[in-house]
Write an enzyme that holds these catalytic residues in place. Structure first.
Site, PDB file in Angstrom:
ATOM      1  CG  HIS A  61      63.788 128.149  81.325  1.00 44.41           C
ATOM      2  ND1 HIS A  61      63.512 126.838  81.990  1.00 44.41           N
ATOM      3  CD2 HIS A  61      64.351 127.821  80.228  1.00 44.41           C
ATOM      4  CE1 HIS A  61      64.441 126.161  81.572  1.00 44.41           C
ATOM      5  NE2 HIS A  61      65.289 126.521  80.555  1.00 44.41           N
ATOM      6  CE  LYS A  70      57.966 129.638  85.288  1.00 43.81           C
ATOM      7  NZ  LYS A  70      59.383 129.268  84.767  1.00 43.81           N
ATOM      8  CE1 TYR A 130      57.604 125.038  86.897  1.00 50.37           C
ATOM      9  CE2 TYR A 130      59.086 123.704  87.704  1.00 50.37           C
ATOM     10  CZ  TYR A 130      58.523 124.596  86.781  1.00 50.37           C
ATOM     11  OH  TYR A 130      58.870 124.007  85.104  1.00 50.37           O
ATOM     12  CG  ASP A 168      67.982 125.990  80.349  1.00 49.02           C
ATOM     13  OD1 ASP A 168      67.196 126.236  79.502  1.00 49.02           O
ATOM     14  OD2 ASP A 168      68.021 124.987  80.970  1.00 49.02           O
TER      15      ASP A 168
END
Length: 181
Positions: A61, A70, A130, A168
């Site tokens: 992503h 991140k 995250y 995905d």
């Protein structure tokens, strides 16, 4: 903390100081001043928590516009975590780097803006945490195909049949994604 550069400029493996004894352990997972003193000056706006079973593959992503940096880690279980350079101006465009993150090794992984990010869970009941430098913007989210042969990620899936979301499963090839300058 110990900072380890990867084979692509940008992503970093971060090993925090862990203090342990018979009771367990303590570690700082984020300290703004400590990270800044180490040359890592990030500002986070959102924290996320993902829980998965073994074999779940999430990603790859990224957001464009509104890219997210991140800082990722695993609180329980283990993952193989991957960053793919999507910066057209980079000599490493389309290259990937990966690291195993686990509750046992306490490592963190910094995935800068301009990279696609994904992970494969290596154990059941994995908790993946995250911090993000920009808020989630669904209208700007894109998915790079996890199995794009032009990227060639060596996922450790020999004994797994990855479990992938519909989103995905329809990720785009590197040649078709909206890359960064």
């Amino acid at each position: 903390m110990n900072i380890i550069e990867t084979d692509i400029p940008g992503p970093l493996i971060i090993e925090p100081r862990v203090f342990g004894d018979a009771r367990g352990f303590f570690m700082e997972t984020w300290n703004e001043a400590g990270f800044r003193d180490a040359g890592l000056d990030f500002s986070f706006v959102q924290d996320n928590h993902s829980h998965s079973q073994k074999g779940v593959l999430r990603g790859l992503h990224f957001q464009n516009p509104g890219p997210q940096g991140k800082l990722v880690r695993v609180a329980r279980g283990a993952v193989f975590d991957v960053a793919v350079d999507l910066r057209k101006s980079s000599a490493h465009f389309g290259k990937w780097t990966g690291v195993e993150l686990s509750a046992a090794n306490n490592r963190m992984f910094w995935v800068p803006e301009g990279f696609a990010h994904g992970f494969l869970t290596l154990s059941d009941d994995t908790d993946f945490l995250y911090k993000c430098t920009a808020p989630y913007a669904p209208q700007a989210e894109h998915t790079l195909a996890w199995d794009d042969p032009s990227v060639g990620i060596e996922w450790p899936v020999s004994d797994l049949d990855p479990i992938i979301s519909d989103k995905d499963a329809f990720g785009l090839a590197l040649a078709d994604i909206p890359s960064f300058a």
